[in-house]
Design a protein around this motif. Structure first.
Motif, short mmCIF file in Angstrom:
data_model
loop_
_atom_site.label_atom_id
_atom_site.label_comp_id
_atom_site.label_asym_id
_atom_site.label_seq_id
_atom_site.Cartn_x
_atom_site.Cartn_y
_atom_site.Cartn_z
N GLY A 1 0.79 -1.23 0.00
CA GLY A 1 0.00 0.00 0.00
C GLY A 1 0.81 1.27 0.00
N THR A 2 1.95 1.29 0.72
CA THR A 2 2.76 2.52 0.80
C THR A 2 3.51 2.78 -0.49
N GLY A 3 4.18 1.76 -1.02
CA GLY A 3 5.01 1.94 -2.21
C GLY A 3 4.23 2.32 -3.46
N ILE A 4 3.05 1.73 -3.64
CA ILE A 4 2.30 1.96 -4.88
C ILE A 4 1.34 3.13 -4.79
N LYS A 5 1.31 3.83 -3.66
CA LYS A 5 0.40 4.97 -3.53
C LYS A 5 0.57 6.00 -4.64
N PRO A 6 1.81 6.41 -5.00
CA PRO A 6 1.94 7.41 -6.07
C PRO A 6 1.36 6.94 -7.41
N VAL A 7 1.50 5.64 -7.71
CA VAL A 7 0.97 5.13 -8.97
C VAL A 7 -0.56 5.15 -8.94
N ILE A 8 -1.15 4.75 -7.81
CA ILE A 8 -2.61 4.80 -7.68
C ILE A 8 -3.10 6.22 -7.83
N GLU A 9 -2.43 7.15 -7.13
CA GLU A 9 -2.84 8.56 -7.19
C GLU A 9 -2.71 9.13 -8.60
N SER A 10 -1.72 8.65 -9.36
CA SER A 10 -1.52 9.17 -10.72
C SER A 10 -2.59 8.70 -11.68
N LEU A 11 -3.24 7.56 -11.39
CA LEU A 11 -4.20 6.98 -12.33
C LEU A 11 -5.65 7.02 -11.86
N ARG A 12 -5.89 7.38 -10.60
CA ARG A 12 -7.24 7.29 -10.04
C ARG A 12 -8.25 8.19 -10.75
N THR A 13 -7.80 9.29 -11.34
CA THR A 13 -8.71 10.19 -12.04
C THR A 13 -8.64 10.04 -13.56
N GLU A 14 -7.86 9.08 -14.04
CA GLU A 14 -7.75 8.88 -15.47
C GLU A 14 -8.88 7.98 -15.97
N ASN A 15 -9.08 7.98 -17.29
CA ASN A 15 -10.14 7.15 -17.88
C ASN A 15 -9.65 5.72 -18.05
N VAL A 16 -9.51 5.04 -16.92
CA VAL A 16 -9.10 3.64 -16.90
C VAL A 16 -9.98 2.90 -15.90
N LYS A 17 -10.07 1.60 -16.07
CA LYS A 17 -10.73 0.74 -15.09
C LYS A 17 -9.63 0.22 -14.18
N LEU A 18 -9.51 0.83 -13.00
CA LEU A 18 -8.34 0.64 -12.14
C LEU A 18 -8.62 -0.37 -11.03
N ILE B 1 3.70 -3.42 -11.78
CA ILE B 1 4.27 -4.03 -10.58
C ILE B 1 5.22 -3.02 -9.94
N GLY B 2 4.89 -2.58 -8.73
CA GLY B 2 5.74 -1.64 -8.01
C GLY B 2 5.33 -0.20 -8.25
N PRO B 3 6.13 0.73 -7.66
CA PRO B 3 7.33 0.49 -6.85
C PRO B 3 6.98 0.01 -5.45
N ASP C 1 6.67 10.83 -7.77
CA ASP C 1 5.74 11.96 -7.79
C ASP C 1 4.51 11.62 -8.63
N PRO C 2 3.29 11.66 -8.03
CA PRO C 2 2.08 11.30 -8.78
C PRO C 2 1.86 12.14 -10.04
N GLY C 3 2.14 13.45 -9.94
CA GLY C 3 1.95 14.31 -11.10
C GLY C 3 2.86 13.96 -12.25
N LYS C 4 4.14 13.71 -11.97
CA LYS C 4 5.08 13.32 -13.01
C LYS C 4 4.77 11.93 -13.55
N LEU C 5 4.39 11.02 -12.65
CA LEU C 5 4.02 9.67 -13.09
C LEU C 5 2.81 9.71 -14.01
N ARG C 6 1.86 10.59 -13.71
CA ARG C 6 0.65 10.68 -14.54
C ARG C 6 1.00 11.00 -15.98
N ILE C 7 1.90 11.94 -16.17
CA ILE C 7 2.30 12.33 -17.53
C ILE C 7 2.94 11.16 -18.27
N VAL C 8 3.86 10.48 -17.59
CA VAL C 8 4.57 9.37 -18.24
C VAL C 8 3.63 8.19 -18.50
N LEU C 9 2.81 7.85 -17.51
CA LEU C 9 1.92 6.69 -17.67
C LEU C 9 0.84 6.95 -18.73
#
Length: 471
Positions: A168-185, A340-342, A457-465
């Motif tokens: 839960g701690t490590g993947i929080k930024p990835v979740i935050e980067s995609l939670r508002t995107e148009n994906v089925k998460l 998978i990760g981080p 960083d969720p914001g930077k990850l969002r752009i890349v993902l």
């Protein structure tokens, strides 16, 4: 058995009212008009005061009427009713204050403004009406726009399916980067935590560990939301009994007792929080970890592994044949992307992959598998590890060439921050992977170094993902 009938008086004004349903608390629940059936009864409910529909319908009707009048004025069409004959009256009033040559131009401007205002009223009324209906159906006011809510529900089946795996701690930024995107998460969480509040609850209640799950729920909800702040609250250590416990952990413990099992408890909590995606446990078995070190020794317990200061060889999930959570397997089998990760390599990432059925499902999946490598090494787990060593340990579990893409951080780190981390035995994860078509290596600025801490960083990850997932 005789049916109890309501006494009827001849004088309709003094007829007894129909019986009303009574709730559990003894309060009377309105039952609606007794003699209104079918479509008439449905219409009556729309007219009941307090359902927050009529006001928006009235606003919509007002906007529509104003639009009709304004368009009539612009088109200069002959009036067909008293409503559309307002133009001559308005023009007559304008002639009192304006030269005759300017009347038509000013009248046209007024009509144009009226068209804009009326269109705005119609859109506003429709939006407020939709939000009111959605709030009545879902039980809470939508946090996003009505259009986006409808889009997500209508297009859910065609949206890319993204599954995130880890602690839960490590993947929080990835979740935050995609939670508002148009994906089925969907997030699949490691269930081997044994420290802190989680460890105490496991010992006293025998429940499954809620800590990583709680962190994933908070990330999925958005840390700024009220529900997330409530779940994240921790009681002060000096409080007897609950000191050091986290409210989110206690809520999961309470729901587990009420619902009878952890799976139903977390599903209930997810529904209460109105999450934009799913958070699922990797297993409902009471899982623990055993680390095997290169010196031949072993240690049990997730919280004990990094304290040994030894080099980890392999990590073992106990019991050896732990059963995966079926909904998690279904999410993996249907995924378009698996991230998978981080996170902690041996205690957060490898455990969910080590369950045999989970590993088989990932290997057979046609999804694009992405390994998000940690930016820094971790004391007690990955001292001296490179990106290639992270990949090697993951592929020991999943199989060679299973990973399709590797995401690495290229964020510049200030020398002062690097020195402070190095003094604690922590260093950047270097990229020693050869350039090849498989797996694809992606290096990007995805971390933050604010306050001297290196974090994804969720914001930077969002752009890349967005780019990598084709969003």
């Amino acid at each position: 058995m005789h049916r109890r009938q309501t006494p009827i008086c001849r004088d309709r004004k003094h007829a007894l009212p129909p019986p009303q349903a009574t709730g559990e608390s003894g309060t009377r629940v309105p039952s609606g008009p007794p003699e209104v059936k079918g479509h008439r009864q449905t219409l009556w409910y729309w007219l009941v005061p307090g359902i927050r529909v009529k006001r928006y319908l009235l606003l919509f009707a007002t906007g529509t009427a104003l639009l009709v009048v304004a368009i009539d004025g612009l088109l200069q069409t002959p009036g067909t009713s008293w409503l559309l004959n307002l133009r001559p009256s308005i023009q007559h009033v304008l002639r009192r204050f304006l030269p005759s040559g300017a009347v038509s131009a000013v009248f046209g401007v007024f009509c144009g403004i009226a068209v804009t205002v009326s269109a705005g009223l119609i859109v506003l009324a429709a939006t407020l009406l939709a939000r009111s209906v959605l709030a009545a159906i879902t039980g809470s006011v939508p946090r996003e726009s009505v259009a986006r809510t409808i889009y997500r529900y209508r297009m859910a089946e065609s949206l890319p399916r993204v599954v995130i795996i880890g602690g839960g701690t490590g993947i929080k930024p990835v979740i935050e980067s995609l939670r508002t995107e148009n994906v089925k998460l969907t997030t699949i969480v490691t269930m081997a935590d044994s420290g802190g509040s989680t460890g105490r609850l496991r010992e006293t209640t025998g429940m499954l560990p809620p800590g990583d799950f709680r962190n994933a729920l908070i990330a999925m909800a958005g840390e700024s939301t009220r529900s997330a702040r409530l779940l994240a609250y921790r009681f002060p250590e000096q409080l007897e009994g609950v000191g050091g416990h986290n409210i989110g952990n206690l809520m999961i413990a309470a729901l587990s007792d009420i619902k009878g099992n952890f799976g139903d408890a977390v599903q209930e909590l997810s529904e209460l929080m109105q999450l934009p995606g799913q958070v699922l446990p990797m297993s409902l078995d009471n899982i623990s970890l055993r680390a095997h070190f290169t010196d031949g020794t072993t240690i049990d317990g997730e919280d004990q592994v990094p304290l040994q200061g030894k080099t980890i060889d392999t990590i073992e999930v106990l019991p050896p044949h732990a059963k995966p959570f079926v909904p998690a397997l279904e999410a993996l089998s249907q995924a378009d992307y698996i991230l998978i990760g981080p996170g902690s390599l041996f205690t957060s990432l490898i455990p969910p992959l080590s369950i045999e059925a989970t590993a088989d499902t990932i290997m057979r999946s046609s999804a694009t598998k992405v390994l998000v490598v940690n930016a820094m090494t971790e004391r007690g787990e990955t001292e001296g590890y490179t990106a290639g060593m992270h990949l090697h340990k993951v592929e020991e579990v999943l199989g060679r060439s299973c990973i399709d893409m590797i995401l690495l951080s290229s964020t510049p780190i200030p020398a002062e921050t690097l020195g402070r981390y190095a003094s604690a035995g922590v260093n950047p994860v270097s990229n020693d992977l050869p350039r090849s078509q498989h797996p694809r290596i992606v290096e990007a600025d995805i971390c933050s170094t604010a306050d001297g801490l290196i974090r994804h960083d969720p914001g930077k990850l969002r752009i890349v993902l967005r780019s990598l997932l084709g969003l």
